[in-house]
Design a protein around this motif. Structure first.
Motif: not given
Lengths: 593, 593
Positions: B560-566
């Motif tokens: 449940a994380a977004c690597p693009l926006t951290d």
């Protein structure tokens, strides 16, 4: 279950047997017969129960307001003298053969036609009653239809409807974020987006070419001025297009919406620079339905022996203006006092005025607390420049530029509304050539829009004279309301770098806050730009509603609560523990007590 | 800035001067000439730079992959032998006259055609590169087009697009809520909606008659099985209509989508009761592209002297089934062992089997570790009932009903996929007549759907025999995936009361959790129902994508994380203080260290 909607029946259906479903809007017993106005989404039909059908009649006697029923009966012409020409169905009635009570209703919290007498809180708490009012249904239907027109317009023009995340990272719009604790990343938080700004720019870098979304946006601000914690934005972005192209698409879209849904031709939108708008109206969203304009008179006042005017007239950070109100000489002393208090809200320390009782009678024809402080020729020059005629009142503002703009700008709107000087109809315009930056009280430069807005100059020129640099931004204004706005974005790292420098954002801070956008800019970023419209406000304007809460199905109150669901509400300690947070002690204690 | 999209050019444009904008997809220097494949959303065009135009040529020599450029040039036919019939633009090329570099690009994190060799995390972190891949653009475009078709279909059918809140109260779907601390109501929280279920029912009570929304929904669950924390639902609700009407509208909509966007006629959807689906396929979402079915054999096994089968055969809570796999006799011992481990995941303690090497050779023709435990006539009866023929393998499941259903149901799908027994094409169906309740391990009844689902019996019958009561729910299944589901809702307080009683929800709890819905039910609630489709999954199926992450522009990872926006990320103590929360000590310490 039904053959027609209640509002659809008319003389063409006479002789037909129909089935209707709906709510008992009103019941009248008259001459041994029961009349029920049956209501559904489309309107009302009058249903008649006569004692000939004893069983049905007996059941009809149990009907109360807001019962849900199904009726089958014969459409017939209303008897002479009972035709209601104000109702589309007013020429007919339905003689009931069968009646089925689908659901009973207790006495509603308020009667639909008495909604005005209850508080908004009661209306929101019983929103399922409040939304039954035809005007509420009509507004939500209108909103749905307009949304559909927007979507089809954008789809036809090659825009892709792309969803961006709601659980995301804090965005740079500057307002306070709503935060969402992460369970799987202890101690970390998502932010709800204030807009999809960064994502739509990423989509342009990704080559999507044309993007749109009717997107939910969130701001945890104090809700003055008819705002909502969550609001809806028509969000548009496109690549390989300059501001002319983007403004043209947006203007065409708005024109089409007004044409299709209101039958109004808005024509070509005039354009006005930000500088001109501020000069003439003291506002970057001037209401052009009002003909009154500011008249700058600092040059005339610079030499007078009246400090209130002479001071600001000699200060480059200040402004002295006259505002002529046609026919305003009839304003009473009390009304003028009220306006004086009103401009005080905006920081004005007073409100000087001249009533022009007779323009041809010299000083004798004028009435004013201030002309005694001025040479007569200055008074006449002011009147001439403001084009004053007999019967007018002239108001004056003399203060720091933004105080004058805000106070006299607001006065212009208020006086016009009070005295019927707002023209009927629609007055759209584009405001362009905004400054890149505004100076705050500490003398720091801040982005007027956001730090990704492209300037209309080179990076070097921007560094040299940031305070006078203009941006490639544009706002669409309608009747004094900002409908939407946008800009061409920066697509080159060197320009972005220059803007950050001017803003005093160091490399490290920039990398931390917007690193992924900067990486994207460096990875082959097309020229791009876009804009966003406030859908709630657009619908409010188009329907003539008094607040955006009237065009939102389930709005929040001024304290950001929902009386219907009682949100927000308490949660269990177990839930908090899972989210790795706890309430601050004072709150915990308050909750335990 | 451009006259055409790159993908639009073809032989009809030969001789025209065109302007293209896009990304340098590939550059080749060959025979003193530079060839650039220029890429935009619509495709590729080959651009040729020759040394005759020295300045342009020199600039072209600086081009690297993913630079953004604008090219003006002449469309000409490609020379004999260089035509590329696989490309729509493969017959032409553009001889460049002018070249403008709009944006440079550093070497991308990965080359577009090498995406398969990098981890998904890298692809998500550089999503602005990853989304440039034509198949990603095509999927998002497809999604946009399908959404538009859905909206127009529903609009044409009188459904109103009504937005419901994202900041709301905990909903009763049962999954974990995402919570949002309220700043203005200290110690209280909003929940993000798991679905708009309660709001859409309120809208029916409010007389909106037909509602739809393409709505974001949120569940804070562990992300096994290709789920996302936020997902998109096509949410539909209508009044005065029974399940036949609702299913008909939904089926027509899905049929229209497949017809328009895939050119596929799905035909009329067959219906199957939940009981039949569980009996034949062990699943409430059977994949009808696979012809294999369960064969119940408990009656045959009840008397055998083989406890593994006889035990479950004599237990009413258990089930014994055979699953015939056509041609499965060729499975190796290792493959069978793998399947044994596979069914173990679902709780099966083993996997018995019989290979039918020759159906006419009696026991001699069979190979099996278990036939020695059974009378020969039983073996033959089993084979006959399972319609076994030479070359088949028969697998067996014998255990508690849900273990058999899950294990052998999953085995059916896996074996079919492994052995090519899944038919090409589309197999939709409706599953209907679900039970109202399911019994949990503690013997308590829980709603199979949600507690507002209407039963198909009276309140009295429901109270008398809740375990056998059926609901008015329906699921649409396509190729073994649940595309959507819904039900007729309860619209009378007495029925809602009966359901709560069965569920053991007391009056106080009901009032606290759903008070506003109960109040609405008592205020004149029309008969109503609806359903919801998972848009992500629909698009995934239609595009043949391997995961819903491939049809979402910015998906989250399994954690449940977004690597693009951290996202999620840390926030300041000031922000937490404003929200009246603090991190739990352990987290605080962890953060400080």
């Amino acid at each position: 279950m039904r053959s027609h909607y209640c509002g659809q029946l008319n003389e063409a259906h006479i002789g037909e047997t129909v089935s209707l479903c709906g709510w008992v809007h009103r019941r009248r017993d008259h001459g041994g017969v029961i009349f029920v106005d049956l209501r559904d989404r489309d309107g009302l039909s009058q249903v008649v129960f006569d004692p000939d059908r004893a069983e049905t009649f007996a059941l009809a006697e149990t009907l109360r307001n807001e019962f849900v029923v199904r009726v089958t009966g014969l459409v017939r012409a209303r008897p002479e003298g009972t035709v209601n020409p104000e109702l589309p169905t007013g020429g007919i009635e339905v003689l009931a053969h069968e009646l089925e009570v689908l659901s009973v209703a207790r006495t509603p919290a308020f009667q639909l036609d008495e909604h005005a007498s209850v508080s908004e809180d009661v209306r929101l708490r019983h929103r399922y009653i409040d939304l039954r009012r035809p005007e509420m249904i009509d507004r939500l239907r209108f909103r749905s239809k307009v949304s559909n027109t927007i979507r089809n317009f954008l789809d036809d023009n090659g825009f892709l409807d792309i969803e961006t995340p709601i659980l995301t990272r804090a965005t740079p719009e500057g307002a306070r974020d709503y935060l969402v604790p992460s369970r799987t990343h202890p101690g970390e938080f998502f932010a709800l987006p204030q807009s999809p700004q960064l994502f739509k720019q990423i989509l342009m870098v990704a080559g999507m070419d044309r993007y749109y979304q009717i997107a939910k946006c969130f701001r945890d601000e104090d809700l003055r001025a008819d705002r909502q914690p969550e609001f809806t934005q028509i969000d548009i972005e496109t690549s390989f297009m300059d501001e002319e192209g983007i403004m043209s698409i947006a203007e065409t879209m708005i024109r089409q919406i007004f044409q299709r849904h209101l039958g109004v031709d808005l024509g070509d939108f005039p354009r006005m620079t930000w500088t001109e708008a501020m000069r003439r109206f003291g506002s970057d969203k001037p209401d052009l339905r009002i003909d009154m304009e500011f008249t700058d008179i600092a040059d005339l006042m610079a030499g007078v022996d009246f400090k209130v005017f002479a001071g600001p007239a000699n200060d480059p950070q200040s402004r002295v203006v006259a505002l002529r109100v046609p026919g305003g000489a009839t304003l009473s002393r009390k009304e003028i006092d009220d306006y004086t208090r009103f401009v005080g809200i905006y920081g004005a320390k007073g409100l000087a005025w001249i009533k022009v009782n007779d323009i041809n009678a010299g000083l004798e024809g004028l009435q004013s607390p201030i002309i005694k402080f001025m040479p007569e020729d200055v008074v006449h020059k002011v009147l001439a420049r403001a084009q004053a005629t007999t019967g007018d009142i002239i108001f004056f503002g003399a203060d720091k530029i933004n105080v004058v703009n805000e106070a006299i700008g607001a006065l212009r709107l208020k006086v016009a509304a009070d005295t019927g000087l707002v023209r009927e109809g629609w007055a759209p315009l584009w405001v362009v050539d905004f400054p890149m930056f505004e100076t705050d009280k500490e003398g720091n430069l801040n982005s007027l829009h956001h730090p990704f807005t492209a300037p209309s100059c080179s990076p070097e020129e921007l560094r040299d004279s940031p305070a006078t640099a203009l941006s490639r931004a544009y706002d669409m204004v309608l009747n004094g309301t900002e409908l939407g706005g946008g800009s061409i974005r920066i697509n080159r790292p060197d320009m972005q770098q220059a803007v950050f420098e001017v803003l005093g954002i160091g490399e490290e801070e920039a990398q931390e806050k917007f690193g992924f956008l900067l990486n994207a800019l460096a990875s082959g970023c097309p020229p791009h730009g876009g804009l966003a419209f406030g859908l709630d406000r657009l619908i409010m304007l188009m329907t003539g509603a008094s607040s955006i809460r009237e065009v939102i199905a389930f709005p929040k109150t001024q304290s950001a609560a929902c009386p219907l669901t009682d949100a927000p509400g308490p949660v269990s300690t177990k839930q908090l523990r899972e989210l790795n947070i706890r309430l601050r002690e004072t709150q915990q204690q308050a909750q335990q007590s």
